[in-house]
Design an enzyme around this catalytic site. Structure first.
Site, PDB file in Angstrom:
ATOM      1  N   ASP A  42       0.847  -1.188   0.000  1.00  0.00           N
ATOM      2  CA  ASP A  42       0.000   0.000   0.000  1.00  0.00           C
ATOM      3  C   ASP A  42       0.883   1.238   0.000  1.00  0.00           C
ATOM      4  O   ASP A  42       2.008   1.205   0.513  1.00  0.00           O
ATOM      5  CB  ASP A  42      -0.928   0.033   1.215  1.00  0.00           C
ATOM      6  N   VAL A  69       2.761   1.416  -6.602  1.00  0.00           N
ATOM      7  CA  VAL A  69       3.019   0.391  -7.612  1.00  0.00           C
ATOM      8  C   VAL A  69       3.402   1.001  -8.955  1.00  0.00           C
ATOM      9  O   VAL A  69       3.898   0.305  -9.842  1.00  0.00           O
ATOM     10  CB  VAL A  69       1.804  -0.542  -7.795  1.00  0.00           C
ATOM     11  N   ASN A  95      -4.630  -5.164  -6.926  1.00  0.00           N
ATOM     12  CA  ASN A  95      -5.832  -4.421  -6.534  1.00  0.00           C
ATOM     13  C   ASN A  95      -5.636  -2.905  -6.497  1.00  0.00           C
ATOM     14  O   ASN A  95      -6.599  -2.150  -6.638  1.00  0.00           O
ATOM     15  CB  ASN A  95      -6.279  -4.919  -5.155  1.00  0.00           C
ATOM     16  N   TYR A 160     -10.780   6.440 -15.627  1.00  0.00           N
ATOM     17  CA  TYR A 160     -10.782   5.224 -14.819  1.00  0.00           C
ATOM     18  C   TYR A 160     -11.253   4.037 -15.650  1.00  0.00           C
ATOM     19  O   TYR A 160     -10.648   2.956 -15.625  1.00  0.00           O
ATOM     20  CB  TYR A 160     -11.684   5.435 -13.611  1.00  0.00           C
ATOM     21  N   LYS A 164      -9.287   0.491 -16.724  1.00  0.00           N
ATOM     22  CA  LYS A 164      -9.795  -0.837 -16.415  1.00  0.00           C
ATOM     23  C   LYS A 164     -10.013  -1.661 -17.679  1.00  0.00           C
ATOM     24  O   LYS A 164      -9.914  -2.901 -17.658  1.00  0.00           O
ATOM     25  CB  LYS A 164     -11.083  -0.740 -15.594  1.00  0.00           C
TER      26      LYS A 164
END
Length: 273
Positions: A42, A69, A95, A160, A164
């Site tokens: 995180d 990340v 995630n 977004y 995805k």
């Protein structure tokens, strides 16, 4: 650590990103309850440690890696820590993600870059290192990516949704590449009450379940019990489980060639159906 007797992830070594809160934390806690040793990733160090503490308090094994990340070195560290601490990598839940709400003409350069770097590159970076470890070990493994209904269109979520859609494409391609190495790759489109979902102010937003109700799907995908499944995109809200298909349907054909006006007419007819 077996919780209610569930040990489907016994001896598994799993990396879960964005696990400091919300769905990510629920996935990490559930994986640990099922017997996995977990690397909690995180960007928020305090939140990551809270997840680690919750897992350890219940008798599980967990360590934290802090950072974005979107940074290659952080993605590399997630895998390195899992290998160093637990001896290998058997699973990855990619995630971590961010969301920006805006009409496409109001997105800023900063927002567009941030979404692409975390949601697209961050997933690629993390999976690249984890899958490399899986290939080199010869053990294979399971990768779980996270997509969203926004890829099919939700007002204010174009950046977004685009990110995805990219993850869905990664999932399909990685599933093909990983098959020969025993690596299965599946995507989930989860619905859960999180800080991110609360930023969605649509009047028709569906009810959001507690993340703990969604976590069992991730545990199932990380387990050997789901080994035959790869390349799937699954929808889950804690109650109903569904799968997205990919198919091409022919609208009309012509053996003599098409004029633009004929194509337009065929498309209008299709839209009216």
């Amino acid at each position: 650590m077996g919780g209610d007797g569930l040990t489907v992830l016994e001896a598994k070594r799993v990396i879960i990103t964005g696990a400091g809160q919300g769905l990510g934390r629920a996935y990490a806690v559930a994986a640990a309850l099922a017997g996995a040793a977990v690397v909690v990733g995180d960007i928020d160090a305090e939140a990551a440690e809270q997840t680690v503490e919750a897992i350890r308090a219940s008798g599980g094994r967990a360590v934290a890696v802090t950072g974005s990340v979107a940074e290659w070195a952080v993605a590399q560290q997630l895998t390195a820590r899992c290998v160093d601490e637990y001896g290998g990598v058997d699973g990855l839940v990619a995630n971590a993600a961010i969301m920006r709400n805006a009409d496409p003409w109001d997105d800023t350069e900063e927002d567009l870059r941030a979404v692409a770097e975390v949601n697209v590159l961050g997933v690629q970076f993390t999976a690249r290192h984890a899958m490399r470890a899986m290939v080199e070990s010869g053990r294979g493994g399971s990768v779980v990516t996270v997509v969203s209904g926004a890829r099919d269109g939700i007002a204010g979520m174009s950046a977004y949704g685009a990110s995805k859609g990219a993850v869905a494409a990664m999932t399909a391609n990685w599933a093909l590449a990983g098959r020969a190495h025993g690596i299965r790759v599946n995507a989930i489109s989860p619905l859960g009450l999180t800080r991110m979902s609360q930023a969605d102010h649509r009047s028709d937003r569906p009810p959001m379940p507690d993340p703990s109700r969604v976590a069992p799907l991730v545990t199932a995908l990380l387990s050997d019990s789901s080994a035959p499944l790869t390349g799937a995109v699954l929808r889950f809200d804690g109650t109903a489980l569904g799968t997205y298909g990919s198919s091409l349907r022919t609208v009309a054909t012509s053996s003599t060639g098409w004029r633009a006006e004929d194509l337009a007419a065929a498309l209008v007819e299709e839209a009216a159906q």
